[in-house]
Design a protein around this motif. Structure first.
Motif, PDB file in Angstrom:
ATOM      1  N   VAL A 190       0.844  -1.195   0.000  1.00  0.00           N
ATOM      2  CA  VAL A 190       0.000   0.000   0.000  1.00  0.00           C
ATOM      3  C   VAL A 190       0.878   1.244   0.000  1.00  0.00           C
ATOM      4  N   LEU A 191       0.436   2.238  -0.749  1.00  0.00           N
ATOM      5  CA  LEU A 191       1.097   3.540  -0.786  1.00  0.00           C
ATOM      6  C   LEU A 191       0.102   4.612  -0.371  1.00  0.00           C
ATOM      7  N   ILE A 192       0.503   5.478   0.569  1.00  0.00           N
ATOM      8  CA  ILE A 192      -0.274   6.654   0.922  1.00  0.00           C
ATOM      9  C   ILE A 192       0.530   7.869   0.482  1.00  0.00           C
ATOM     10  N   ALA A 193       0.028   8.563  -0.540  1.00  0.00           N
ATOM     11  CA  ALA A 193       0.760   9.672  -1.150  1.00  0.00           C
ATOM     12  C   ALA A 193       0.176  11.005  -0.706  1.00  0.00           C
ATOM     13  N   CYS A 194       1.066  11.903  -0.257  1.00  0.00           N
ATOM     14  CA  CYS A 194       0.654  13.254   0.104  1.00  0.00           C
ATOM     15  C   CYS A 194       0.980  14.211  -1.043  1.00  0.00           C
ATOM     16  N   HIS A 195       0.826  15.495  -0.825  1.00  0.00           N
ATOM     17  CA  HIS A 195       0.786  16.480  -1.910  1.00  0.00           C
ATOM     18  C   HIS A 195       1.852  16.309  -2.989  1.00  0.00           C
ATOM     19  N   ASP A 196       3.133  16.463  -2.628  1.00  0.00           N
ATOM     20  CA  ASP A 196       4.187  16.449  -3.644  1.00  0.00           C
ATOM     21  C   ASP A 196       4.300  15.095  -4.316  1.00  0.00           C
ATOM     22  N   PHE A 197       4.186  14.028  -3.529  1.00  0.00           N
ATOM     23  CA  PHE A 197       4.323  12.677  -4.062  1.00  0.00           C
ATOM     24  C   PHE A 197       3.165  12.370  -5.013  1.00  0.00           C
ATOM     25  N   THR A 198       1.986  12.828  -4.667  1.00  0.00           N
ATOM     26  CA  THR A 198       0.838  12.645  -5.549  1.00  0.00           C
ATOM     27  C   THR A 198       1.107  13.260  -6.913  1.00  0.00           C
ATOM     28  N   GLY A 199       1.705  14.456  -6.915  1.00  0.00           N
ATOM     29  CA  GLY A 199       2.027  15.116  -8.171  1.00  0.00           C
ATOM     30  C   GLY A 199       3.012  14.316  -9.003  1.00  0.00           C
ATOM     31  N   LEU A 200       4.024  13.745  -8.368  1.00  0.00           N
ATOM     32  CA  LEU A 200       5.004  12.935  -9.089  1.00  0.00           C
ATOM     33  C   LEU A 200       4.358  11.694  -9.693  1.00  0.00           C
ATOM     34  N   LEU A 201       3.501  11.058  -8.928  1.00  0.00           N
ATOM     35  CA  LEU A 201       2.830   9.851  -9.420  1.00  0.00           C
ATOM     36  C   LEU A 201       1.901  10.168 -10.580  1.00  0.00           C
ATOM     37  N   ASP A 202       1.138  11.251 -10.450  1.00  0.00           N
ATOM     38  CA  ASP A 202       0.206  11.619 -11.509  1.00  0.00           C
ATOM     39  C   ASP A 202       0.931  12.078 -12.772  1.00  0.00           C
ATOM     40  N   ALA A 203       2.143  12.591 -12.601  1.00  0.00           N
ATOM     41  CA  ALA A 203       2.924  13.043 -13.753  1.00  0.00           C
ATOM     42  C   ALA A 203       3.578  11.880 -14.487  1.00  0.00           C
ATOM     43  N   GLY A 204       3.488  10.699 -13.917  1.00  0.00           N
ATOM     44  CA  GLY A 204       4.030   9.519 -14.577  1.00  0.00           C
ATOM     45  C   GLY A 204       5.533   9.404 -14.505  1.00  0.00           C
ATOM     46  N   ALA A 205       6.135   9.832 -13.380  1.00  0.00           N
ATOM     47  CA  ALA A 205       7.582   9.706 -13.204  1.00  0.00           C
ATOM     48  C   ALA A 205       7.997   8.254 -13.442  1.00  0.00           C
ATOM     49  N   PRO A 206       8.891   7.994 -14.383  1.00  0.00           N
ATOM     50  CA  PRO A 206       9.214   6.608 -14.775  1.00  0.00           C
ATOM     51  C   PRO A 206       9.644   5.723 -13.615  1.00  0.00           C
ATOM     52  N   MET A 207      10.453   6.251 -12.684  1.00  0.00           N
ATOM     53  CA  MET A 207      10.946   5.429 -11.591  1.00  0.00           C
ATOM     54  C   MET A 207       9.852   5.031 -10.613  1.00  0.00           C
ATOM     55  N   LEU A 208       8.707   5.741 -10.669  1.00  0.00           N
ATOM     56  CA  LEU A 208       7.623   5.476  -9.722  1.00  0.00           C
ATOM     57  C   LEU A 208       6.415   4.827 -10.386  1.00  0.00           C
ATOM     58  N   ALA A 209       6.499   4.551 -11.682  1.00  0.00           N
ATOM     59  CA  ALA A 209       5.339   4.057 -12.422  1.00  0.00           C
ATOM     60  C   ALA A 209       4.789   2.766 -11.824  1.00  0.00           C
ATOM     61  N   TYR A 210       5.669   1.921 -11.283  1.00  0.00           N
ATOM     62  CA  TYR A 210       5.213   0.630 -10.748  1.00  0.00           C
ATOM     63  C   TYR A 210       4.272   0.796  -9.566  1.00  0.00           C
ATOM     64  N   LEU A 211       4.347   1.953  -8.882  1.00  0.00           N
ATOM     65  CA  LEU A 211       3.494   2.173  -7.715  1.00  0.00           C
ATOM     66  C   LEU A 211       2.043   2.445  -8.102  1.00  0.00           C
ATOM     67  N   ASN A 212       1.794   2.717  -9.367  1.00  0.00           N
ATOM     68  CA  ASN A 212       0.428   2.924  -9.856  1.00  0.00           C
ATOM     69  C   ASN A 212      -0.171   1.654 -10.430  1.00  0.00           C
ATOM     70  N   GLN A 213       0.498   0.521 -10.229  1.00  0.00           N
ATOM     71  CA  GLN A 213       0.073  -0.734 -10.814  1.00  0.00           C
ATOM     72  C   GLN A 213      -0.032  -1.809  -9.731  1.00  0.00           C
ATOM     73  N   PRO A 214      -0.876  -2.845  -9.952  1.00  0.00           N
ATOM     74  CA  PRO A 214      -0.922  -3.964  -9.016  1.00  0.00           C
ATOM     75  C   PRO A 214       0.467  -4.600  -8.907  1.00  0.00           C
ATOM     76  N   PRO A 215       0.812  -5.126  -7.732  1.00  0.00           N
ATOM     77  CA  PRO A 215      -0.045  -5.345  -6.565  1.00  0.00           C
ATOM     78  C   PRO A 215      -0.204  -4.141  -5.652  1.00  0.00           C
ATOM     79  N   TRP A 216       0.290  -2.976  -6.073  1.00  0.00           N
ATOM     80  CA  TRP A 216       0.203  -1.797  -5.219  1.00  0.00           C
ATOM     81  C   TRP A 216      -1.211  -1.221  -5.212  1.00  0.00           C
ATOM     82  N   ARG A 217      -1.621  -0.783  -4.029  1.00  0.00           N
ATOM     83  CA  ARG A 217      -2.863  -0.035  -3.862  1.00  0.00           C
ATOM     84  C   ARG A 217      -2.496   1.355  -3.359  1.00  0.00           C
TER      85      ARG A 217
END
Length: 244
Positions: A190-217
């Motif tokens: 599980v990932l709980i993302a706050c303001h800045d991290f949410t922005g990075l995830l929504d922007a599709g940062a390549p190193m973090l892309a796996y966190l938007n996919q199963p098995p991650w919630r």
């Protein structure tokens, strides 16, 4: 009901989780905050040899000492490093791992790898100049705010955090994480993302892309980098939702 082991980030102790832990218990769960070696009430236990392995051992020892099973490990910020190490070693004692405004570390990765070479050198100089060669004092709010959102922290909370913060053993930043680092295949992630991290995830940062996919919630929490202080009740609600 879940058993949460709450691991604080740099410069903090178990105290930082107090309000969130209380709210989590009101939901019917067990919430056990811990303090890592060299910090808060355990400051006098730290020394130049305190490193990332020390903090991994702290978490492992805490779980064993309390005879815990079906553990939900919760990592805030820096704690992602030792929690990743512990998650790879706890075996069937671990049910779930939750990263709060942080992400798991890869083997061979350390905290200094997350910053520029100049920033890492600046920290080393600070440790040498004002930390007896092994302690990293908590930086100014100006420095912290340049890399982490301060949203939601009022003046009183900032003052309390500053007053209770203790220097971080720098070995925990300098040492890179050694394996194993992967939890078992059945462990909930599980990932709980706050303001800045949410922005990075929504922007599709390549190193973090796996966190938007199963098995991650993923759960988003609209506050700054210290949600256990700025939004303790809301964080407890998200933790409850994550295990329900």
């Amino acid at each position: 009901m879940a058993t949460f082991v709450l691991v604080p980030g740099a410069w903090l102790g178990a105290w930082a989780w107090a309000d969130t832990a209380r709210a989590v218990r009101q939901c019917g769960h067990t919430a056990l905050p811990l303090t890592l070696t060299g910090l808060s009430e355990r400051a006098d236990q730290g020394g130049p040899r305190t490193d990332l392995d020390t903090h991994i051992a702290d978490i492992m020892g805490f779980v064993a000492e309390h005879e815990l099973r079906d553990v939900t490990l919760v990592a805030h910020s820096y704690a992602a490093a030792p929690v990743t190490g512990a998650a790879g070693r706890l075996g069937d004692r671990l049910e779930r791992v939750i990263y709060v405004d942080s992400a798991p570390f890869a083997a061979g990765m350390g905290m200094l790898d997350l910053m520029s070479p100049q920033a890492a050198d600046d920290l080393r100089q600070q440790v040498d100049a004002s930390g007896d060669g092994w302690r990293l004092p908590m930086p100014s709010w100006e420095v912290l705010g340049s890399s982490s959102s301060l949203d939601g922290l009022d003046e009183g909370q900032r003052d309390a955090l500053r007053e209770r913060a203790t220097p971080q053993p720098f070995g925990t930043y300098a040492q890179r994480l050694a394996g194993p680092v992967e939890p078992g295949p059945g462990v909930d992630r599980v990932l709980i993302a706050c303001h800045d991290f949410t922005g990075l995830l929504d922007a599709g940062a390549p190193m973090l892309a796996y966190l938007n996919q199963p098995p991650w919630r993923r759960f988003d929490l609209p506050t700054g980098h210290w949600p256990m202080l700025s939004a303790s009740a809301e964080l407890a609600r998200v933790l409850d939702e994550a295990v329900s």
